[in-house]
Design an enzyme around this catalytic site. Structure first.
Site, PDB file in Angstrom:
ATOM      1  N   ASN A 188     -63.449  59.700  20.365  1.00  0.00           N
ATOM      2  CA  ASN A 188     -62.593  60.446  19.345  1.00  0.00           C
ATOM      3  C   ASN A 188     -63.258  61.668  19.338  1.00  0.00           C
ATOM      4  O   ASN A 188     -64.412  61.701  18.725  1.00  0.00           O
ATOM      5  CB  ASN A 188     -62.772  59.521  18.251  1.00  0.00           C
ATOM      6  CG  ASN A 188     -62.080  60.358  17.031  1.00  0.00           C
ATOM      7  OD1 ASN A 188     -61.491  61.289  17.056  1.00  0.00           O
ATOM      8  ND2 ASN A 188     -62.341  59.981  15.643  1.00  0.00           N
ATOM      9  N   TRP A 189     -62.574  62.789  19.682  1.00  0.00           N
ATOM     10  CA  TRP A 189     -63.368  64.121  19.871  1.00  0.00           C
ATOM     11  C   TRP A 189     -63.149  64.878  18.386  1.00  0.00           C
ATOM     12  O   TRP A 189     -63.778  65.893  18.185  1.00  0.00           O
ATOM     13  CB  TRP A 189     -62.578  65.128  20.823  1.00  0.00           C
ATOM     14  CG  TRP A 189     -62.845  64.281  22.229  1.00  0.00           C
ATOM     15  CD1 TRP A 189     -63.565  63.331  22.811  1.00  0.00           C
ATOM     16  CD2 TRP A 189     -62.193  65.135  23.527  1.00  0.00           C
ATOM     17  NE1 TRP A 189     -63.412  63.198  23.937  1.00  0.00           N
ATOM     18  CE2 TRP A 189     -62.608  64.279  24.615  1.00  0.00           C
ATOM     19  CE3 TRP A 189     -61.450  66.150  23.885  1.00  0.00           C
ATOM     20  CZ2 TRP A 189     -62.473  64.380  25.982  1.00  0.00           C
ATOM     21  CZ3 TRP A 189     -60.848  66.266  25.109  1.00  0.00           C
ATOM     22  CH2 TRP A 189     -61.429  65.457  26.170  1.00  0.00           C
ATOM     23  N   LYS A 190     -62.428  64.165  17.502  1.00  0.00           N
ATOM     24  CA  LYS A 190     -62.120  64.756  16.197  1.00  0.00           C
ATOM     25  C   LYS A 190     -62.033  66.296  16.222  1.00  0.00           C
ATOM     26  O   LYS A 190     -60.977  66.769  17.148  1.00  0.00           O
ATOM     27  CB  LYS A 190     -63.465  64.623  15.382  1.00  0.00           C
ATOM     28  CG  LYS A 190     -63.794  63.357  15.330  1.00  0.00           C
ATOM     29  CD  LYS A 190     -65.017  62.964  14.319  1.00  0.00           C
ATOM     30  CE  LYS A 190     -65.398  61.566  14.422  1.00  0.00           C
ATOM     31  NZ  LYS A 190     -66.319  60.678  13.489  1.00  0.00           N
TER      32      LYS A 190
ATOM     33  N   HIS B 158     -57.956  56.374  10.483  1.00  0.00           N
ATOM     34  CA  HIS B 158     -59.434  56.512  10.701  1.00  0.00           C
ATOM     35  C   HIS B 158     -59.949  57.062   9.280  1.00  0.00           C
ATOM     36  O   HIS B 158     -59.419  57.443   8.330  1.00  0.00           O
ATOM     37  CB  HIS B 158     -59.683  57.886  11.549  1.00  0.00           C
ATOM     38  CG  HIS B 158     -61.140  57.904  12.039  1.00  0.00           C
ATOM     39  ND1 HIS B 158     -61.846  58.645  11.093  1.00  0.00           N
ATOM     40  CD2 HIS B 158     -61.596  57.697  12.848  1.00  0.00           C
ATOM     41  CE1 HIS B 158     -63.270  58.651  11.752  1.00  0.00           C
ATOM     42  NE2 HIS B 158     -63.021  58.220  12.729  1.00  0.00           N
TER      43      HIS B 158
ATOM     44  N   GLU C 192     -61.893  59.238   8.247  1.00  0.00           N
ATOM     45  CA  GLU C 192     -61.976  60.556   7.693  1.00  0.00           C
ATOM     46  C   GLU C 192     -60.415  60.829   7.296  1.00  0.00           C
ATOM     47  O   GLU C 192     -60.419  61.743   6.312  1.00  0.00           O
ATOM     48  CB  GLU C 192     -62.298  61.506   8.812  1.00  0.00           C
ATOM     49  CG  GLU C 192     -63.848  61.477   9.198  1.00  0.00           C
ATOM     50  CD  GLU C 192     -64.233  61.491  10.603  1.00  0.00           C
ATOM     51  OE1 GLU C 192     -63.674  61.863  11.397  1.00  0.00           O
ATOM     52  OE2 GLU C 192     -65.475  61.031  10.636  1.00  0.00           O
TER      53      GLU C 192
ATOM     54  N   GLU D 131     -65.186  49.973  11.534  1.00  0.00           N
ATOM     55  CA  GLU D 131     -65.844  51.424  11.315  1.00  0.00           C
ATOM     56  C   GLU D 131     -66.392  51.387  10.144  1.00  0.00           C
ATOM     57  O   GLU D 131     -65.843  52.090   9.200  1.00  0.00           O
ATOM     58  CB  GLU D 131     -65.234  52.610  11.618  1.00  0.00           C
ATOM     59  CG  GLU D 131     -64.449  52.584  13.308  1.00  0.00           C
ATOM     60  CD  GLU D 131     -64.358  54.089  13.876  1.00  0.00           C
ATOM     61  OE1 GLU D 131     -65.077  54.513  14.675  1.00  0.00           O
ATOM     62  OE2 GLU D 131     -63.504  54.702  13.226  1.00  0.00           O
TER      63      GLU D 131
ATOM     64  N   GLY E  91     -70.966  58.984  11.963  1.00  0.00           N
ATOM     65  CA  GLY E  91     -71.613  60.575  11.961  1.00  0.00           C
ATOM     66  C   GLY E  91     -73.111  60.438  11.440  1.00  0.00           C
ATOM     67  O   GLY E  91     -73.399  61.575  11.137  1.00  0.00           O
TER      68      GLY E  91
ATOM     69  N   SER F  95     -71.620  55.896  15.021  1.00  0.00           N
ATOM     70  CA  SER F  95     -72.968  56.144  15.625  1.00  0.00           C
ATOM     71  C   SER F  95     -73.345  55.413  16.694  1.00  0.00           C
ATOM     72  O   SER F  95     -74.355  55.073  17.082  1.00  0.00           O
ATOM     73  CB  SER F  95     -74.123  56.267  14.562  1.00  0.00           C
ATOM     74  OG  SER F  95     -73.998  56.946  13.677  1.00  0.00           O
TER      75      SER F  95
ATOM     76  N   GLY G 177     -67.682  58.615  18.475  1.00  0.00           N
ATOM     77  CA  GLY G 177     -67.341  59.858  17.898  1.00  0.00           C
ATOM     78  C   GLY G 177     -68.130  61.021  18.617  1.00  0.00           C
ATOM     79  O   GLY G 177     -68.085  61.322  19.843  1.00  0.00           O
ATOM     80  N   GLY G 178     -69.319  61.256  17.884  1.00  0.00           N
ATOM     81  CA  GLY G 178     -70.348  62.425  18.350  1.00  0.00           C
ATOM     82  C   GLY G 178     -70.568  62.302  20.112  1.00  0.00           C
ATOM     83  O   GLY G 178     -70.400  63.210  20.726  1.00  0.00           O
TER      84      GLY G 178
HETATM   85  P1  PGA Z   1     -69.399  58.704  15.270  1.00  0.00           P
HETATM   86  O1  PGA Z   1     -67.881  58.676  14.976  1.00  0.00           O
HETATM   87  O2  PGA Z   1     -69.665  57.953  16.668  1.00  0.00           O
HETATM   88  O3  PGA Z   1     -69.625  60.241  15.420  1.00  0.00           O
HETATM   89  O4  PGA Z   1     -70.147  57.997  14.119  1.00  0.00           O
HETATM   90  C1  PGA Z   1     -67.175  57.317  15.048  1.00  0.00           C
HETATM   91  C2  PGA Z   1     -65.728  57.543  14.616  1.00  0.00           C
HETATM   92  O5  PGA Z   1     -65.631  58.167  13.699  1.00  0.00           O
HETATM   93  O6  PGA Z   1     -64.811  57.055  15.362  1.00  0.00           O
END
Ligand code: PGA
Length: 253
Positions: free
Chosen positions: A9-11, A97, A99, A169, A175, A215, A236-237
């Site tokens: 997930n590149w956000k 998600h 966020e 999650e 993050g 993470s 994510g990251g």
């Molecule tokens: P993260 O994000 O790996 O940067 O913690 C995961 C996600 O939000 O899907």
């Protein structure tokens, strides 16, 4: 046997050039290794979907969207329909998600409508569920996850449900660099599978993939994947660097 599934997930990251470069380099490093053994998806921002779809074409890497709206068309300024996502070559879509729930303010009900519309539109939704730190500290993890599941899939038939992937999650792990331990992940994943067996049936519960996210890095991916009910990873990251993302995929194989 559930086929492992790793999604990046590149956000709100990348631009027109780096999105294509990242997609190409993931596709090239995996060439030929993906299709049979593992499902892999990259999930760029809406505006780069089409060029990323082209960049990964015939590599076996699928493309997903980070969000979707539940209406098919009409006066909904700024929104994107399932049919539009399908039209540009998306296979998957994230629904709910954390966020979107906690930063943008999406309600459980809205997430459920998006999920149902995604399936009707021929997409494979990934329903994200997970508790806040204060909810975990208050012993409410299962309650919150059960509510996200119930409202997320409300009224879906077993047939439609088989299109769904669940991603657990924990919000406190996203993050933050603070991953859930493999044991903590397994406990909630087993809870999710039991919930599915009760709400539907055991066969369906054994088929649905439950991903862990929060993470995930190359060095913790394997231990998470070794858990019985962890079927894949939502990254994510660490999905923004091709080499690290590919190492995570290799750890999940
Ligand atoms: P993260 O994000 O790996 O940067 O913690 C995961 C996600 O939000 O899907």
């Amino acid at each position: 046997m559930r086929k492992p599934f790793v999604a990046g997930n590149w956000k709100l990251n990348t631009d027109s050039r780096s999105s294509v470069e990242l997609a190409k380099s993931v596709a090239a490093s995996l060439s030929g290794r993906v299709a049979g053994q593992i499902s892999v998806a990259v999930i760029p921002p809406f505006v780069y979907l089409q060029s990323v779809v082209r960049a990964v074409s015939s590599s076996g890497v699928a493309v997903g969207a980070q969000d979707v709206y539940f209406e098919q068309k009409g006066a909904f300024t700024g929104e994107i329909s399932p049919a539009m996502l399908k039209d540009v070559g998306c296979t998957y879509v994230l629904c709910g998600h954390s966020e979107r729930r906690h930063v943008i303010g999406e309600t459980d009900e809205l997430v459920g409508r998006k999920l149902a519309a995604s399936i009707s539109g021929g997409l494979l939704p990934v329903l994200c569920v997970g508790e806040l730190l204060e909810e975990r500290d208050a012993g409410q993890t299962e309650q919150v996850v059960a509510r996200h599941l119930r409202t997320g899939v409300s009224g879906l038939s077993a047939e439609k449900m088989s299109a769904v992937t669940i991603a657990y999650e924990p919000v406190w792990a996203i993050g933050t660099g603070r991953t859930a331990t493999p044991q903590q992940a397994q406990e909630v994943h087993a809870f999710i599978r039991n919930w599915l067996a009760e709400a539907y049936d055991k066969t369906l519960a054994e088929e649905i993939r439950v991903l862990y996210g929060g993470s995930v890095k190359a060095d913790n991916a394997r231990a998470l994947m070794q858990q019985q009910d962890v079927d894949g990873l939502l990254v994510g990251g660490a999905s923004l660097k091709a080499d690290e993302f590919v190492r995570i995929i290799e750890a999940a194989l």
